[in-house]
Write an enzyme that holds these catalytic residues in place. Structure first.
Site, PDB file in Angstrom:
ATOM      1  N   HIS A  18       0.838  -1.341   0.016  1.00 45.34           N
ATOM      2  CA  HIS A  18      -0.056   0.073   0.096  1.00 45.34           C
ATOM      3  C   HIS A  18       0.860   1.337  -0.006  1.00 45.34           C
ATOM      4  CE1 HIS A  18      -3.107  -2.442   2.186  1.00 45.34           C
ATOM      5  NE2 HIS A  18      -3.765  -2.367   1.128  1.00 45.34           N
ATOM      6  N   LYS A  42     -17.901  -5.736   7.038  1.00 38.40           N
ATOM      7  CA  LYS A  42     -16.949  -6.979   7.301  1.00 38.40           C
ATOM      8  C   LYS A  42     -16.223  -6.984   8.673  1.00 38.40           C
ATOM      9  CE  LYS A  42     -15.097  -5.697   3.294  1.00 38.40           C
ATOM     10  NZ  LYS A  42     -14.066  -5.602   2.353  1.00 38.40           N
ATOM     11  N   ARG A  91      -2.320  -6.036  -8.326  1.00 37.51           N
ATOM     12  CA  ARG A  91      -1.396  -7.057  -8.175  1.00 37.51           C
ATOM     13  C   ARG A  91      -1.323  -8.253  -9.116  1.00 37.51           C
ATOM     14  NH1 ARG A  91      -3.486  -7.715  -2.257  1.00 37.51           N
ATOM     15  NH2 ARG A  91      -5.042  -6.926  -3.490  1.00 37.51           N
ATOM     16  N   SER A 129      -3.169  -7.687   2.810  1.00 41.31           N
ATOM     17  CA  SER A 129      -3.305  -7.516   4.372  1.00 41.31           C
ATOM     18  C   SER A 129      -3.602  -8.854   4.913  1.00 41.31           C
ATOM     19  CB  SER A 129      -4.609  -6.554   4.645  1.00 41.31           C
ATOM     20  OG  SER A 129      -4.080  -5.225   4.148  1.00 41.31           O
TER      21      SER A 129
HETATM   22  P1  ADP Z   1      -9.749  -3.388  -0.555  1.00 38.90           P
HETATM   23  O1  ADP Z   1     -10.727  -4.145   0.538  1.00 38.90           O
HETATM   24  O2  ADP Z   1     -10.541  -2.158  -1.080  1.00 38.90           O
HETATM   25  O3  ADP Z   1      -9.155  -4.313  -1.470  1.00 38.90           O
HETATM   26  P2  ADP Z   1      -7.172  -3.200   0.517  1.00 38.90           P
HETATM   27  O4  ADP Z   1      -6.669  -2.473   1.661  1.00 38.90           O
HETATM   28  O5  ADP Z   1      -6.912  -4.803   0.273  1.00 38.90           O
HETATM   29  O6  ADP Z   1      -8.475  -2.748   0.334  1.00 38.90           O
HETATM   30  O7  ADP Z   1      -6.501  -2.728  -0.916  1.00 38.90           O
HETATM   31  C1  ADP Z   1      -6.554  -1.486  -1.533  1.00 38.90           C
HETATM   32  C2  ADP Z   1      -5.768  -1.309  -2.792  1.00 38.90           C
HETATM   33  O8  ADP Z   1      -4.447  -1.494  -2.580  1.00 38.90           O
HETATM   34  C3  ADP Z   1      -6.457  -2.051  -3.712  1.00 38.90           C
HETATM   35  O9  ADP Z   1      -6.630  -1.646  -4.758  1.00 38.90           O
HETATM   36  C4  ADP Z   1      -5.288  -3.272  -3.643  1.00 38.90           C
HETATM   37  O10 ADP Z   1      -5.391  -3.913  -5.145  1.00 38.90           O
HETATM   38  C5  ADP Z   1      -4.045  -2.472  -3.464  1.00 38.90           C
HETATM   39  N1  ADP Z   1      -3.134  -3.343  -2.818  1.00 38.90           N
HETATM   40  C6  ADP Z   1      -3.154  -4.355  -1.904  1.00 38.90           C
HETATM   41  N2  ADP Z   1      -1.783  -4.575  -1.763  1.00 38.90           N
HETATM   42  C7  ADP Z   1      -1.137  -4.292  -2.630  1.00 38.90           C
HETATM   43  C8  ADP Z   1       0.417  -4.829  -3.073  1.00 38.90           C
HETATM   44  N3  ADP Z   1       1.131  -5.713  -2.374  1.00 38.90           N
HETATM   45  N4  ADP Z   1       0.789  -4.204  -4.098  1.00 38.90           N
HETATM   46  C9  ADP Z   1      -0.158  -3.297  -4.756  1.00 38.90           C
HETATM   47  N5  ADP Z   1      -1.356  -2.941  -4.770  1.00 38.90           N
HETATM   48  C10 ADP Z   1      -2.153  -3.503  -3.672  1.00 38.90           C
END
Ligand code: ADP
Length: 175
Positions: A18, A42, A91, A129
């Site tokens: 992130h 959630k 990803r 996460s």
């Molecule tokens: P959501 O519940 O909206 O998916 P996340 O916190 O999991 O929220 O992710 C937020 C954004 O960050 C999403 O666009 C996700 O694809 C991106 N993201 C999460 N981890 C990574 C990573 N390791 N590399 C690039 N983008 C990521």
């Protein structure tokens, strides 16, 4: 005029993946607002306040990265913040379908706001996460995956939850 992008997500917790996306977003935009959706259906490991704190600490050296929360429609929040874009990270192919659907839906709702997806840094391509939560819940080393203060917060939270606590809260079907 400042070019502002909203980077929305759950950030439960924020990972180095992130952080990388938000920092790279600054090459394209003057300001990034990292925004947590605050009324989810959630279960989360960390409260909204805890997640805000972790994000603020992660970006304290970046005055042009702000942290916020929103409820309701993302495009309404983006418009309220005078944003021209929604920033997301991509990803693997598995991310694509969800991002594609969300991008199209948001475009239908707010044609003036573009979705910009940055491809993950290959060092972080496997990072989510949920992976971090799972490893940390089992006592594994997440120091290469999250900022140091997040590592400490994870240790603390799983210590509070106690031994034998095998429940790993999930935040997203996809995540
Ligand atoms: P959501 O519940 O909206 O998916 P996340 O916190 O999991 O929220 O992710 C937020 C954004 O960050 C999403 O666009 C996700 O694809 C991106 N993201 C999460 N981890 C990574 C990573 N390791 N590399 C690039 N983008 C990521």
């Amino acid at each position: 005029m400042q070019r502002i992008a909203i980077y929305p997500g759950s950030f439960d917790p924020v990972t180095n993946g992130h952080v990388d996306i938000a920092q790279r977003g600054l090459r394209l935009f003057d300001k990034i607002i990292v925004a947590i959706l605050s009324n989810p259906v959630k279960d989360f490991l960390f409260t909204v306040e805890e997640r805000i704190e972790m994000l603020v600490s992660s970006f304290e050296e970046y005055p042009n990265i702000e942290v916020g929360t929103f409820d309701g429609l993302l495009v309404d929040y983006a418009a309220k913040k005078d944003s021209i874009a929604i920033l997301r990270g991509m990803r693997a192919v598995s991310d694509f379908e969800y991002e594609f659907r969300m991008g199209l839906a948001n475009h239908r709702l707010a044609p003036d706001i573009e979705t910009v997806s940055l491809i993950t840094n290959e060092d972080h391509s496997f990072l989510s996460s949920s992976t971090v939560r799972e490893i940390a819940s089992l006592g594994g080393d997440v120091s290469s995956m999250v900022p140091p203060h997040v590592e400490s917060a994870l240790k603390e939270r799983f210590a509070e939850l106690g031994d034998g606590q095998q429940i790993v809260p999930t935040t997203s079907m996809r995540d």
